[in-house]
Design an enzyme around this catalytic site. Sequence first.
Site, short mmCIF file in Angstrom:
data_model
loop_
_atom_site.label_atom_id
_atom_site.label_comp_id
_atom_site.label_asym_id
_atom_site.label_seq_id
_atom_site.Cartn_x
_atom_site.Cartn_y
_atom_site.Cartn_z
N ARG A 1 0.84 -1.34 0.21
CA ARG A 1 -0.13 0.19 0.28
C ARG A 1 0.96 0.82 -0.32
NH1 ARG A 1 -1.41 2.54 4.08
NH2 ARG A 1 -3.48 4.20 3.95
N ASP B 1 11.22 -14.54 9.25
CA ASP B 1 13.21 -14.55 10.14
C ASP B 1 14.11 -13.59 10.16
OD1 ASP B 1 12.27 -17.73 9.19
OD2 ASP B 1 13.45 -17.25 7.23
N GLY C 1 12.62 -20.72 12.07
CA GLY C 1 13.94 -20.38 11.50
C GLY C 1 14.45 -21.43 11.29
O1 F6P Z 1 11.74 -18.16 5.18
C1 F6P Z 1 10.31 -17.78 6.27
C2 F6P Z 1 9.34 -19.11 7.09
O2 F6P Z 1 8.66 -18.84 7.20
C3 F6P Z 1 10.73 -19.84 7.78
O3 F6P Z 1 11.03 -19.40 8.54
C4 F6P Z 1 10.26 -21.22 7.29
O4 F6P Z 1 11.78 -22.20 7.56
C5 F6P Z 1 9.88 -21.32 5.30
O5 F6P Z 1 9.49 -19.67 4.95
C6 F6P Z 1 8.69 -21.87 5.79
O6 F6P Z 1 8.46 -22.31 4.26
P1 F6P Z 1 7.31 -22.96 3.23
O7 F6P Z 1 6.18 -22.45 4.25
O8 F6P Z 1 7.83 -22.71 2.05
O9 F6P Z 1 7.06 -24.36 4.08
#
Ligand code: F6P
Length: 321
Positions: free
Chosen positions: A22, A129, A172
């Site tokens: 936005r 993250d 994480g």
């Molecule tokens: O990058 C953000 C994140 O939420 C990470 O903390 C996690 O490991 C990953 O994405 C999970 O990804 P997906 O939703 O593709 O399984």
Amino acid sequence: MIKTIGVVTPGGDAPGMNTALRAVVRTAIFHGLRVMAVERGYAGLIGGDIHPMDLKSVSGILNRGGTILHTVRCPDFKKRSFRKIAARNIKEHGIDAMIVIGGNGSLRGAYELAKESGIVSIVVPASIDNDIPFTDATIGFDTAVNTALDAIDKIRDTAASHERIFIIEVMGRDNGFIALEVGLGAGAEIIMVPEVKCDFNKVCKRLKDGIDRGKLSSIIVVAEGVCKGMNLGEYISKKLGVDVRVTVLGHIQRGGSPSAESRSLACQLGSAAVELLIKGEKNKLVGSVSGKIVITDYAKVLKTKKTIDRSVLKLAEKLSI
Ligand code: F6P
């Protein structure tokens, strides 16, 4: 001179991405620019799924989690051949510069596009993250931490009632920013992050010491990159002969309405990104450091690893004795 800006939200979504979108659209229109939005992240750039935005197209999204532009993980974008197609689509749609609202992988994509095809861009850091350097926080991190804290406070109630050990697995894969912040805020007895070598025996020893001192329940916060919470739970249960329960918070951490802090950061960085492009800046990350807007070259960002503050781990340990 920039007349048309493209905007895209690739990679994992984060609360506040819509707020940033936005801010980008409204700031661009305020300055007389056209805005083109890309659907489904980098996959939409490759597929040419690009459409114009107007003031109304971002009405009522400031407080909505996720991204109204949708997103997918796009492994194809790691290949030069697909990035070439993306660059062609950007040019064919008359886009002079891109604003990429995303995390680490998105930043690398923007860097490659700039290097190979001369596509000008600014990256607005958005990821739960918090693993992007040269900004104190990424958009969405604060919200994810608050969401996890809310869940752990509830788990604490039942853990205390049943006098149980609870393991809470948080997101994480490569870093422990969420685990550390959440562990400190929730008063977790043990915090396990990927940056510190994991030792199940040490965990059991600390739990046992707690039990011997009269502790009736304990919370362990473990980042997903350390180990599966279930495996740790089975180990503790066998070794100490106690009742252990495991909760994997998972994607709950990625959703929800952005917190005040995530919204404020998104408004500031989204708007700054447009104004930086107008001023002629290119291929920079726009971050916020001690309340000031800071810009950093992609190459420098990619060479730098943001690290957790280990003294916070020590503090959490000291306070949760
Ligand atoms: O990058 C953000 C994140 O939420 C990470 O903390 C996690 O490991 C990953 O994405 C999970 O990804 P997906 O939703 O593709 O399984």
